[in-house]
Write a protein that holds these residues in place. Structure first.
Motif, PDB file in Angstrom:
ATOM      1  N   ASN A  65      -4.461  12.785   8.749  1.00 20.97           N
ATOM      2  CA  ASN A  65      -4.966  13.163  10.082  1.00 20.97           C
ATOM      3  C   ASN A  65      -4.505  12.160  11.130  1.00 20.97           C
ATOM      4  O   ASN A  65      -4.066  12.523  12.219  1.00 20.97           O
ATOM      5  CB  ASN A  65      -6.499  13.206  10.098  1.00 20.97           C
ATOM      6  CG  ASN A  65      -7.014  14.425   9.367  1.00 20.97           C
ATOM      7  OD1 ASN A  65      -6.266  15.387   9.167  1.00 20.97           O
ATOM      8  ND2 ASN A  65      -8.262  14.393   8.963  1.00 20.97           N
ATOM      9  N   THR A  66      -4.614  10.868  10.785  1.00 24.17           N
ATOM     10  CA  THR A  66      -4.224   9.814  11.727  1.00 24.17           C
ATOM     11  C   THR A  66      -2.736   9.938  12.063  1.00 24.17           C
ATOM     12  O   THR A  66      -2.333   9.848  13.218  1.00 24.17           O
ATOM     13  CB  THR A  66      -4.504   8.424  11.098  1.00 24.17           C
ATOM     14  OG1 THR A  66      -5.882   8.361  10.776  1.00 24.17           O
ATOM     15  CG2 THR A  66      -4.149   7.292  12.036  1.00 24.17           C
ATOM     16  N   LEU A  67      -1.909  10.171  11.042  1.00 22.64           N
ATOM     17  CA  LEU A  67      -0.454  10.234  11.273  1.00 22.64           C
ATOM     18  C   LEU A  67      -0.051  11.518  11.986  1.00 22.64           C
ATOM     19  O   LEU A  67       0.851  11.523  12.823  1.00 22.64           O
ATOM     20  CB  LEU A  67       0.285  10.100   9.939  1.00 22.64           C
ATOM     21  CG  LEU A  67       0.185   8.681   9.347  1.00 22.64           C
ATOM     22  CD1 LEU A  67       0.527   8.672   7.875  1.00 22.64           C
ATOM     23  CD2 LEU A  67       1.098   7.723  10.107  1.00 22.64           C
ATOM     24  N   ILE A 115      -3.647   2.492   9.330  1.00 24.02           N
ATOM     25  CA  ILE A 115      -3.742   3.293   8.095  1.00 24.02           C
ATOM     26  C   ILE A 115      -4.306   2.456   6.953  1.00 24.02           C
ATOM     27  O   ILE A 115      -3.852   1.340   6.695  1.00 24.02           O
ATOM     28  CB  ILE A 115      -2.332   3.794   7.673  1.00 24.02           C
ATOM     29  CG1 ILE A 115      -1.641   4.544   8.818  1.00 24.02           C
ATOM     30  CG2 ILE A 115      -2.390   4.637   6.398  1.00 24.02           C
ATOM     31  CD1 ILE A 115      -2.225   5.900   9.139  1.00 24.02           C
ATOM     32  N   ASN A 116      -5.280   3.055   6.272  1.00 21.01           N
ATOM     33  CA  ASN A 116      -5.772   2.492   5.013  1.00 21.01           C
ATOM     34  C   ASN A 116      -4.870   3.094   3.918  1.00 21.01           C
ATOM     35  O   ASN A 116      -4.765   4.314   3.809  1.00 21.01           O
ATOM     36  CB  ASN A 116      -7.235   2.940   4.856  1.00 21.01           C
ATOM     37  CG  ASN A 116      -7.803   2.632   3.487  1.00 21.01           C
ATOM     38  OD1 ASN A 116      -7.085   2.249   2.573  1.00 21.01           O
ATOM     39  ND2 ASN A 116      -9.097   2.814   3.348  1.00 21.01           N
ATOM     40  N   GLY A 171      -7.561   4.969  14.377  1.00 19.91           N
ATOM     41  CA  GLY A 171      -7.421   5.250  12.944  1.00 19.91           C
ATOM     42  C   GLY A 171      -8.804   5.418  12.364  1.00 19.91           C
ATOM     43  O   GLY A 171      -9.811   5.194  13.051  1.00 19.91           O
ATOM     44  N   GLN A 172      -8.862   5.774  11.096  1.00 22.83           N
ATOM     45  CA  GLN A 172     -10.168   5.978  10.490  1.00 22.83           C
ATOM     46  C   GLN A 172     -10.886   4.630  10.325  1.00 22.83           C
ATOM     47  O   GLN A 172     -10.259   3.577  10.413  1.00 22.83           O
ATOM     48  CB  GLN A 172     -10.029   6.692   9.158  1.00 22.83           C
ATOM     49  CG  GLN A 172      -9.299   5.863   8.135  1.00 22.83           C
ATOM     50  CD  GLN A 172      -9.664   6.274   6.719  1.00 22.83           C
ATOM     51  OE1 GLN A 172     -10.806   6.574   6.434  1.00 22.83           O
ATOM     52  NE2 GLN A 172      -8.697   6.268   5.848  1.00 22.83           N
ATOM     53  N   THR A 173     -12.169   4.668  10.076  1.00 24.52           N
ATOM     54  CA  THR A 173     -12.939   3.429   9.951  1.00 24.52           C
ATOM     55  C   THR A 173     -12.367   2.596   8.802  1.00 24.52           C
ATOM     56  O   THR A 173     -11.959   3.143   7.772  1.00 24.52           O
ATOM     57  CB  THR A 173     -14.426   3.720   9.672  1.00 24.52           C
ATOM     58  OG1 THR A 173     -14.484   4.589   8.561  1.00 24.52           O
ATOM     59  CG2 THR A 173     -15.096   4.371  10.835  1.00 24.52           C
ATOM     60  N   GLY A 174     -12.305   1.319   9.041  1.00 24.65           N
ATOM     61  CA  GLY A 174     -11.837   0.393   8.009  1.00 24.65           C
ATOM     62  C   GLY A 174     -10.333   0.368   7.840  1.00 24.65           C
ATOM     63  O   GLY A 174      -9.821  -0.170   6.854  1.00 24.65           O
ATOM     64  N   ALA A 179     -13.413  11.195   9.347  1.00 20.42           N
ATOM     65  CA  ALA A 179     -13.150  12.605   9.114  1.00 20.42           C
ATOM     66  C   ALA A 179     -14.485  13.324   8.950  1.00 20.42           C
ATOM     67  O   ALA A 179     -15.479  12.715   8.553  1.00 20.42           O
ATOM     68  CB  ALA A 179     -12.322  12.772   7.853  1.00 20.42           C
ATOM     69  N   ALA A 180     -14.481  14.627   9.296  1.00 23.30           N
ATOM     70  CA  ALA A 180     -15.738  15.380   9.227  1.00 23.30           C
ATOM     71  C   ALA A 180     -16.320  15.393   7.816  1.00 23.30           C
ATOM     72  O   ALA A 180     -17.525  15.523   7.629  1.00 23.30           O
ATOM     73  CB  ALA A 180     -15.505  16.789   9.719  1.00 23.30           C
TER      74      ALA A 180
END
Ligand SMILES: Nc1ncnc2c1ncn2[C@@H]1O[C@H](COP(=O)(O)OP(=O)(O)OP(=O)(O)O)[C@@H](O)[C@H]1O
Length: 603
Positions: A374-376, A362-363, A132-135, A286-287
């Motif tokens: 994006n994660t999902l 997920i945050n 997942g994304q950071t945090g 994410a970019a």
């Protein structure tokens, strides 16, 4: 004049909440096809939505990602600046399980991790990874699960029944020196090192054994006897894990971490070794999160995203094995260290039984709906019907599939005169265990039978080994996937002759280069130097022409150069040098990977 409409989402929170409430009252119908996709319990793709943190609430953030039910997630974004006020833009995602902010790590353990632990106790290979994304709560989830695993696995009532060993690794991320250039102009990614977190981050090697299974060589694997011991090692490893603050999380992990727990059962010696992998993947920024990030960090982020992408391709490729389309699936597991380490998950020819659970973290903040989507989306792509792994069916030509009874029968039928007693060699071992047995131990056991000589015992060993090696090739072909290895293994009898006495054209050797290099210098023997008639210039400007009978033996060799894919090499036939036999250090077995068209060093 009318007030201009604010473009700041935080100033439109009230409108957003109202729109989400309206959506919740009149939800869209469930997509039955996605919800009822055929699934099996061996691969579970789940999402965990963490609660909003206090500091996020204090800055006025609200939840934009919500669980609709136990399998559907809604992600709400807002479009501002439209006539008529803000509009809600909602997307729905279908997973096997969805855990909302009120679900505890204990509940997740019971549903997702407990079956994996049970499976590993029965000799299977279980893998759980969080990404997942950071945090977003990956480390919170994985470290929480690790602690519960420790308590359940090393329960004082059952701990005597099993031997438990742990190794903890970090993948990649040698910051600052990140990308290097070798002296011959080949560029390397240094993010792909496997580092032993229980041994001062010492690099270890990933090799494949003769069964095609991944072996991590050089890692320490201490035994653990109590939850406290296991948790202390996990804590020690997490201290070593390299972190560097990101925009989103002050203590962000910028590497993949793998905790590997191996379980054997001393009371049942024939039971296979069980494995449990708990993987905390590096934050997939994410970019767009480029604000204040230097170029090294952006390269690192690209590398992290790339290894996730390879992982996804491998899982999706595995799902296509045996499909009716007739197309050979592509499983690029050699393209990242992560997928090489987790190869058991993708290799359809492996006899190992595998189960896998993935947790997409997920945050929930409405400011983070982009990365959450994006994660999902990635999670949905993993939700493919991966076939259930099956044990290898007993095959007389493949010793790895033999039961103890079959091993004994084979020994009795093949030992020659005098008879080698199977009771001494394989009292309870399975075929796989007998192949894995050390050569010396095998011979020692054979020689317990009356009048059996060392030569007779070694010959039986060579015969078994030869059947095993032969069994690997057709098996890979039958599997019908196009990432198989081709290697030229040295028959056991030949291997006994010192390699310098059997140097021949086509042999790959490691040699001492005049100028030290950061990678193993290897070359393929082409011919003795005197076989070169005309004088030509070699790559080192040395004249390539030999004179029969004078000085030490020398060979015309083609050089083997490293490529950018980790640990991969290419034979440059026209890059030639003359190498003295005294500079040749060892024979090297290279395995050809037809998918990448590159060579890899074999075990
Ligand atoms: N389920 C949860 N309940 C309460 N707090 C949570 C939960 N999940 C995460 N947190 C908190 O959120 C913060 C970020 O979590 P964590 O460090 O696990 O994120 P991460 O995804 O591992 O981040 P990174 O990739 O940057 O390391 C931490 O303060 C953590 O305590």
């Amino acid at each position: 004049m009318e007030n201009p409409i604010s473009m700041d989402p935080l100033e439109n929170v009230e409108s957003f909440k109202l729109l989400v409430d309206r959506f919740s009252c009149k939800q869209p119908p469930i997509d039955k096809q996605k919800a009822n996709m055929p699934r099996n319990e061996d691969t579970i793709i789940a999402a965990r939505i963490r609660p909003l943190l206090l500091e996020e609430k204090e800055t006025g953030q609200v939840e934009g990602t919500l669980s609709r039910n136990s399998t559907v997630v809604d992600v709400h974004g807002m479009t501002l600046g439209l006539p008529g006020g803000p509009k809600l833009r909602s997307s729905e995602f279908y997973l096997d399980r969805v855990y909302g902010p009120n679900i505890s790590t204990e509940q997740i353990y019971n549903q997702l991790a407990a079956p994996l632990v049970e499976f590993a106790l029965g000799g299977g290979t279980s893998t759980l990874f969080a990404y997942g994304q950071t945090g977003s709560g990956k480390t919170f989830t994985v470290s929480g699960l690790e602690k519960i695993v420790a308590v359940n696995l090393l329960h004082e009532e059952t701990v005597k029944e099993r031997n438990v060993f742990v190794s903890i690794f970090e993948l990649g991320n040698t910051l600052n020196s990140g990308y290097g250039r070798s002296d011959n102009g080949y560029s390397f990614s240094k993010f792909n090192d496997l580092l032993d977190l229980l041994n001062n981050r010492k690099p270890v090697q990933i090799l494949e054994d003769s069964f095609g299974e991944t072996r991590i060589v050089g890692a320490i694997q201490p035994p653990v006897h109590s939850p406290r011991e296991l948790i202390a090692l996990i804590d020690k490893a997490s201290e070593f894990r390299k972190t560097q603050a990101t925009e989103k999380n002050e203590f962000s992990s910028r590497s993949h971490a793998i905790c590997r727990i191996s379980i054997t059962q001393p009371m049942i010696p024939a039971a296979p070794e069980g494995m449990l992998y708990l993987v905390d993947l590096a934050g997939s920024e994410a970019a767009q999160d480029v604000v204040n990030h230097d170029s090294d960090r952006m390269k690192e982020t690209r590398e992290i995203n790339n290894s996730l992408s390879v992982l996804k391709d491998c899982i999706r490729g595995r799902a296509q094995v045996g499909s009716s389309s007739g197309k050979k699936p592509y499983i690029p597991f050699r393209q990242s260290v992560l997928s090489k380490t987790l190869k058991h998950l993708f290799d359809p020819t492996a006899g190992r039984l595998c189960k896998m659970s993935v947790i997409a973290c997920i945050n929930p903040s409405f400011l983070d709906v982009g990365p959450s989507k994006n994660t999902l989306r990635y999670a949905e792509m993993l939700r493919v019907p991966v076939p259930t792994s099956k044990p290898l069916i007993s095959d007389p030509e493949n010793p790895s599939t033999w039961s103890n009874e079959e091993v004994r029968r084979w020994i009795a039928e093949n030992s020659g005169e005098p008879l080698i007693n199977p009771d001494f060699v394989a009292p309870y071992y399975t075929g796989k265990q007998i192949v894995e047995m050390d050569d010396m131990e095998f011979v020692r056991r054979c020689m317990k039978s009356k009048d059996v000589s060392k030569e007779q015992a070694s010959a039986l060993r060579s015969k078994l080994w030869q059947i095993h090696i032969d069994s690997q090739r057709p098996r890979k072909k039958e599997a019908g996937y196009n990432s198989h290895r081709q290697s030229s293994r040295i028959p056991a009898a030949v291997a006994k002759t010192p390699f310098k006495a059997r140097i021949r054209p086509g042999m790959v050797v490691r040699y001492k280069a005049k100028k030290p290099r950061s990678y193993p210098t290897m070359a393929m023997i082409m011919c003795p130097d005197w076989a070169v008639e005309t004088e030509v210039e070699g790559t080192n400007k040395q004249a390539v022409r030999g004179i029969r009978g004078e000085g030490p033996r020398r060979y015309l060799c083609s050089l083997v150069h490293p490529r950018t894919v980790h640990n991969s090499y290419q034979l440059d036939v026209w890059s030639q040098e003359i190498i003295d036999v005294d500079d040749i250090e060892a024979e090297v077995i290279l395995e050809y990977d037809s998918a990448t068209r590159l060579y890899f060093i074999g075990v």
